[in-house]
Design a protein around this motif. Structure first.
Motif, PDB file in Angstrom:
ATOM      1  N   LEU A  46      29.264  27.139  43.406  1.00  0.00           N
ATOM      2  CA  LEU A  46      29.728  27.604  43.985  1.00  0.00           C
ATOM      3  C   LEU A  46      31.040  28.581  44.346  1.00  0.00           C
ATOM      4  O   LEU A  46      31.224  29.501  45.098  1.00  0.00           O
ATOM      5  CB  LEU A  46      29.167  27.115  45.954  1.00  0.00           C
ATOM      6  CG  LEU A  46      28.230  26.661  46.434  1.00  0.00           C
ATOM      7  CD1 LEU A  46      28.221  25.963  47.642  1.00  0.00           C
ATOM      8  CD2 LEU A  46      27.508  28.404  46.399  1.00  0.00           C
ATOM      9  N   LEU A  47      31.813  27.626  43.956  1.00  0.00           N
ATOM     10  CA  LEU A  47      33.311  28.442  44.325  1.00  0.00           C
ATOM     11  C   LEU A  47      34.011  28.816  42.774  1.00  0.00           C
ATOM     12  O   LEU A  47      35.491  29.057  42.949  1.00  0.00           O
ATOM     13  CB  LEU A  47      34.143  27.311  45.093  1.00  0.00           C
ATOM     14  CG  LEU A  47      33.652  27.272  46.112  1.00  0.00           C
ATOM     15  CD1 LEU A  47      34.148  25.593  47.170  1.00  0.00           C
ATOM     16  CD2 LEU A  47      33.507  27.245  47.003  1.00  0.00           C
ATOM     17  N   ALA A  48      33.685  29.131  41.817  1.00  0.00           N
ATOM     18  CA  ALA A  48      34.471  29.256  40.228  1.00  0.00           C
ATOM     19  C   ALA A  48      34.689  30.636  40.281  1.00  0.00           C
ATOM     20  O   ALA A  48      33.510  31.391  41.123  1.00  0.00           O
ATOM     21  CB  ALA A  48      33.604  28.566  38.967  1.00  0.00           C
ATOM     22  N   GLY A  49      35.416  30.429  40.016  1.00  0.00           N
ATOM     23  CA  GLY A  49      35.759  32.161  39.928  1.00  0.00           C
ATOM     24  C   GLY A  49      36.803  32.482  41.413  1.00  0.00           C
ATOM     25  O   GLY A  49      37.012  33.983  41.088  1.00  0.00           O
ATOM     26  N   ASN A  50      36.915  31.764  42.514  1.00  0.00           N
ATOM     27  CA  ASN A  50      37.497  31.684  43.486  1.00  0.00           C
ATOM     28  C   ASN A  50      39.054  31.202  42.933  1.00  0.00           C
ATOM     29  O   ASN A  50      40.082  31.046  44.443  1.00  0.00           O
ATOM     30  CB  ASN A  50      36.679  31.498  44.446  1.00  0.00           C
ATOM     31  CG  ASN A  50      36.041  32.807  44.836  1.00  0.00           C
ATOM     32  OD1 ASN A  50      35.599  33.313  45.590  1.00  0.00           O
ATOM     33  ND2 ASN A  50      34.380  31.511  44.799  1.00  0.00           N
ATOM     34  N   GLU A  51      39.385  30.679  42.667  1.00  0.00           N
ATOM     35  CA  GLU A  51      41.173  30.707  41.572  1.00  0.00           C
ATOM     36  C   GLU A  51      41.963  31.267  42.734  1.00  0.00           C
ATOM     37  O   GLU A  51      42.543  30.679  43.151  1.00  0.00           O
ATOM     38  CB  GLU A  51      41.237  30.366  40.556  1.00  0.00           C
ATOM     39  CG  GLU A  51      40.006  29.222  39.754  1.00  0.00           C
ATOM     40  CD  GLU A  51      38.823  29.770  39.547  1.00  0.00           C
ATOM     41  OE1 GLU A  51      38.678  28.310  39.005  1.00  0.00           O
ATOM     42  OE2 GLU A  51      38.683  30.842  39.901  1.00  0.00           O
ATOM     43  N   ASP A  52      42.262  33.065  42.123  1.00  0.00           N
ATOM     44  CA  ASP A  52      43.226  33.875  43.536  1.00  0.00           C
ATOM     45  C   ASP A  52      42.751  33.540  44.736  1.00  0.00           C
ATOM     46  O   ASP A  52      43.956  33.616  44.856  1.00  0.00           O
ATOM     47  CB  ASP A  52      42.700  35.214  42.485  1.00  0.00           C
ATOM     48  CG  ASP A  52      43.769  35.740  43.073  1.00  0.00           C
ATOM     49  OD1 ASP A  52      45.262  35.633  42.825  1.00  0.00           O
ATOM     50  OD2 ASP A  52      43.714  36.335  43.893  1.00  0.00           O
ATOM     51  N   LEU A  53      41.497  33.370  44.905  1.00  0.00           N
ATOM     52  CA  LEU A  53      41.964  33.612  46.717  1.00  0.00           C
ATOM     53  C   LEU A  53      42.175  32.325  47.632  1.00  0.00           C
ATOM     54  O   LEU A  53      43.283  32.224  48.200  1.00  0.00           O
ATOM     55  CB  LEU A  53      40.261  33.971  46.620  1.00  0.00           C
ATOM     56  CG  LEU A  53      39.785  33.574  48.261  1.00  0.00           C
ATOM     57  CD1 LEU A  53      41.051  34.464  49.138  1.00  0.00           C
ATOM     58  CD2 LEU A  53      37.767  33.081  48.629  1.00  0.00           C
ATOM     59  N   PHE A  54      42.135  31.372  46.263  1.00  0.00           N
ATOM     60  CA  PHE A  54      42.555  29.482  47.021  1.00  0.00           C
ATOM     61  C   PHE A  54      43.721  29.955  46.658  1.00  0.00           C
ATOM     62  O   PHE A  54      44.879  29.357  47.629  1.00  0.00           O
ATOM     63  CB  PHE A  54      42.299  28.783  46.287  1.00  0.00           C
ATOM     64  CG  PHE A  54      40.760  28.450  46.766  1.00  0.00           C
ATOM     65  CD1 PHE A  54      40.210  29.107  47.782  1.00  0.00           C
ATOM     66  CD2 PHE A  54      39.944  27.866  45.468  1.00  0.00           C
ATOM     67  CE1 PHE A  54      38.510  29.026  47.585  1.00  0.00           C
ATOM     68  CE2 PHE A  54      38.237  27.503  45.588  1.00  0.00           C
ATOM     69  CZ  PHE A  54      38.283  28.673  47.281  1.00  0.00           C
ATOM     70  N   ALA A  55      44.383  30.391  46.023  1.00  0.00           N
ATOM     71  CA  ALA A  55      45.766  30.019  46.032  1.00  0.00           C
ATOM     72  C   ALA A  55      46.429  31.313  46.333  1.00  0.00           C
ATOM     73  O   ALA A  55      47.436  30.982  47.095  1.00  0.00           O
ATOM     74  CB  ALA A  55      46.364  30.766  44.307  1.00  0.00           C
ATOM     75  N   ARG A  56      45.663  32.385  46.673  1.00  0.00           N
ATOM     76  CA  ARG A  56      46.410  33.594  47.693  1.00  0.00           C
ATOM     77  C   ARG A  56      46.519  32.835  49.344  1.00  0.00           C
ATOM     78  O   ARG A  56      47.330  32.404  50.017  1.00  0.00           O
ATOM     79  CB  ARG A  56      45.506  34.154  48.320  1.00  0.00           C
ATOM     80  CG  ARG A  56      46.155  35.583  46.721  1.00  0.00           C
ATOM     81  CD  ARG A  56      44.939  36.692  47.065  1.00  0.00           C
ATOM     82  NE  ARG A  56      45.002  37.220  48.276  1.00  0.00           N
ATOM     83  CZ  ARG A  56      44.765  38.236  48.524  1.00  0.00           C
ATOM     84  NH1 ARG A  56      42.932  38.231  47.813  1.00  0.00           N
ATOM     85  NH2 ARG A  56      44.542  39.191  49.121  1.00  0.00           N
ATOM     86  N   ALA A  57      45.177  32.059  49.660  1.00  0.00           N
ATOM     87  CA  ALA A  57      45.389  31.470  51.428  1.00  0.00           C
ATOM     88  C   ALA A  57      46.141  29.736  51.087  1.00  0.00           C
ATOM     89  O   ALA A  57      46.901  29.704  51.953  1.00  0.00           O
ATOM     90  CB  ALA A  57      43.946  30.867  50.947  1.00  0.00           C
ATOM     91  N   LYS A  58      46.272  29.396  49.990  1.00  0.00           N
ATOM     92  CA  LYS A  58      47.213  27.994  49.829  1.00  0.00           C
ATOM     93  C   LYS A  58      48.768  28.777  50.308  1.00  0.00           C
ATOM     94  O   LYS A  58      49.611  28.170  51.207  1.00  0.00           O
ATOM     95  CB  LYS A  58      47.374  27.674  48.446  1.00  0.00           C
ATOM     96  CG  LYS A  58      48.228  25.828  48.777  1.00  0.00           C
ATOM     97  CD  LYS A  58      47.739  24.773  47.560  1.00  0.00           C
ATOM     98  CE  LYS A  58      48.904  23.761  47.268  1.00  0.00           C
ATOM     99  NZ  LYS A  58      48.966  23.184  46.015  1.00  0.00           N
ATOM    100  N   GLN A  59      49.005  30.163  49.434  1.00  0.00           N
ATOM    101  CA  GLN A  59      51.030  30.141  49.577  1.00  0.00           C
ATOM    102  C   GLN A  59      50.684  31.159  51.356  1.00  0.00           C
ATOM    103  O   GLN A  59      51.537  30.334  51.989  1.00  0.00           O
ATOM    104  CB  GLN A  59      50.363  31.737  49.066  1.00  0.00           C
ATOM    105  CG  GLN A  59      52.238  31.979  49.123  1.00  0.00           C
ATOM    106  CD  GLN A  59      53.530  30.797  49.063  1.00  0.00           C
ATOM    107  OE1 GLN A  59      53.073  31.075  47.220  1.00  0.00           O
ATOM    108  NE2 GLN A  59      54.042  31.131  49.371  1.00  0.00           N
ATOM    109  N   TRP A  60      49.974  31.466  51.528  1.00  0.00           N
ATOM    110  CA  TRP A  60      49.787  31.561  53.420  1.00  0.00           C
ATOM    111  C   TRP A  60      49.812  30.527  54.231  1.00  0.00           C
ATOM    112  O   TRP A  60      50.717  30.738  54.877  1.00  0.00           O
ATOM    113  CB  TRP A  60      48.836  32.916  53.620  1.00  0.00           C
ATOM    114  CG  TRP A  60      48.233  33.005  54.555  1.00  0.00           C
ATOM    115  CD1 TRP A  60      48.926  33.515  55.457  1.00  0.00           C
ATOM    116  CD2 TRP A  60      47.499  32.172  55.967  1.00  0.00           C
ATOM    117  NE1 TRP A  60      48.809  33.881  57.547  1.00  0.00           N
ATOM    118  CE2 TRP A  60      48.147  32.818  57.493  1.00  0.00           C
ATOM    119  CE3 TRP A  60      46.606  30.717  55.520  1.00  0.00           C
ATOM    120  CZ2 TRP A  60      47.337  31.795  58.068  1.00  0.00           C
ATOM    121  CZ3 TRP A  60      46.041  30.287  56.612  1.00  0.00           C
ATOM    122  CH2 TRP A  60      46.034  30.875  57.716  1.00  0.00           C
ATOM    123  N   ALA A  61      48.665  29.743  53.833  1.00  0.00           N
ATOM    124  CA  ALA A  61      48.863  28.707  54.328  1.00  0.00           C
ATOM    125  C   ALA A  61      50.573  28.075  55.372  1.00  0.00           C
ATOM    126  O   ALA A  61      51.026  26.841  55.819  1.00  0.00           O
ATOM    127  CB  ALA A  61      48.170  27.365  54.359  1.00  0.00           C
TER     128      ALA A  61
END
Length: 367
Positions: free
Chosen positions: A194-209
């Motif tokens: 489900l989630l492989a390939g979403n590393e950039d999205l998660f990195a952006r969300a983590k930086q925002w958080a």
């Protein structure tokens, strides 16, 4: 401090020298972080109290000794609740308040509070399907009005002392961050399909958080609960029986040790996520009405900036991604929940306000 006070017999001795000596003390609940007890007083207080709630912190999480968590959280929370005693909100059907702090014992990291008896968590009431739609609407509206009031009140000049207190302690904030936005890598491992390939999205969300949790951003930051969810709302056990007799009920917001200066959207997103989960997993018939009433009441308190709406959307998405697989929800619904959480996180990070207008957060967006 080592395990000095973790059993009822030890607290009988400890409280004997306080204003609240007890004839009997019993362990209640199985709190994740703390040890909780109900003390039956040797005699009623002048104000009529017969029982008290005792909350004790050790330098670790009560359910998991290996997880170290400083006991200073107990003193921190008690001081927060001293500030909150004037923040009660009354609606046409409910009063929302916090348990009254009675005495703090600093040497043992033990707090004594007003006891909220004959109650259960809102999560318990939802899972048992005990709320009528009418009752759910009243409860949602009361909670929305309360948390909106907290967010406005928290910016008042009169709350400067509380804001300084919140700025002095961030251990609970760091624990929560590591369990949420800091755990995305483990999610990809758990759900690679489900989630492989979403590393950039998660990195952006983590930086925002990181910016939201720990940055300055003075214009948005206010007093927030920090762990605002249905498990931290106590409702009367008789709440479901009030449809024919619409009398006032008292709701209590508890567990303030994660209280912090932060973005209001985090409180909104977490609460909406936990209101939504009973619908997702059990088709609970009142969850969506509860959410709509909560968001309507919040929006009535004042315009919600688009940035704050998107914060709520992102935090909702994170919550659906991270928590259902960890917290006992039925396995057969978890993958779909993760997929939905990813969708919300993606649209929130992308700033897609038009999409939000068709989501569970539509009540917050002014067309």
């Amino acid at each position: 401090m080592s395990d000095e006070y973790t059993t009822p017999s030890q607290f009988l001795i400890l409280l004997d020298s306080t204003a609240f000596p007890c004839a009997r003390i019993e362990r209640i609940g199985e709190g994740n972080a703390n040890f909780s007890f109900r003390g039956h007083l040797s005699e009623p207080t002048p104000s009529g109290l017969k029982t008290v709630f005792i909350k004790h912190a050790e330098p670790y999480v009560a359910k998991f000794r290996a997880f170290k968590f400083g006991p200073e959280r107990s003193n921190f929370e008690y001081t927060v609740l001293e500030h909150l005693t004037t923040l009660d909100i009354s609606t046409d059907r409910n009063t929302v308040s916090t348990p009254r702090p009675l005495q703090f014992l600093p040497d043992s990291h033990t707090a004594i509070y007003e006891d909220v008896q004959q109650s259960e968590t809102l999560k318990t009431a939802l899972l048992a399907d005990r709320l009528s739609r009418e009752t759910a609407v009243h409860v949602g509206a009361a909670l929305g009005a309360y948390i909106a009031r907290l967010h406005v009140w928290g910016r008042d000049a009169e709350q400067e002392a509380l804001r300084r207190h919140l700025a002095s302690y961030d251990e609970a904030t760091r624990v929560i961050f590591s369990m949420t936005y800091g755990s995305f890598h483990g999610l990809i491992t758990a759900f690679p399909g489900l989630l492989a390939g979403n590393e950039d999205l998660f990195a952006r969300a983590k930086q925002w958080a990181q910016d939201v949790f720990f940055g300055e951003d003075g214009g948005r930051r206010t007093v927030t609960h920090g762990d605002f969810w249905t498990g931290n709302i106590l409702v009367p056990s008789s709440l479901s029986q009030t449809v024919a007799e619409p009398r006032s009920q008292n709701l209590h917001v508890v567990d303030w040790e994660a209280c912090r200066l932060s973005a209001p959207g985090l409180d909104i997103g977490q609460m909406v996520a936990e209101m939504y989960l009973p619908f997702h997993f059990h088709a609970n018939p009142v969850s969506l009405a509860l959410i709509d009433a909560f968001l309507d009441a919040y929006a009535r308190a004042g315009d919600v900036p688009v940035e704050e709406v998107l914060t709520a959307v992102k935090h909702f998405g994170m919550h659906l991604l991270v928590f259902p697989a960890r917290t006992g929800w039925p396995k057969e619904g978890v993958e779909e929940c993760v997929r939905l959480g990813l969708e919300y996180l993606e649209h929130g990070v992308g700033g897609d306000v038009e999409w939000v207008k068709g989501s569970v957060f539509k009540r917050l967006v002014r067309m």
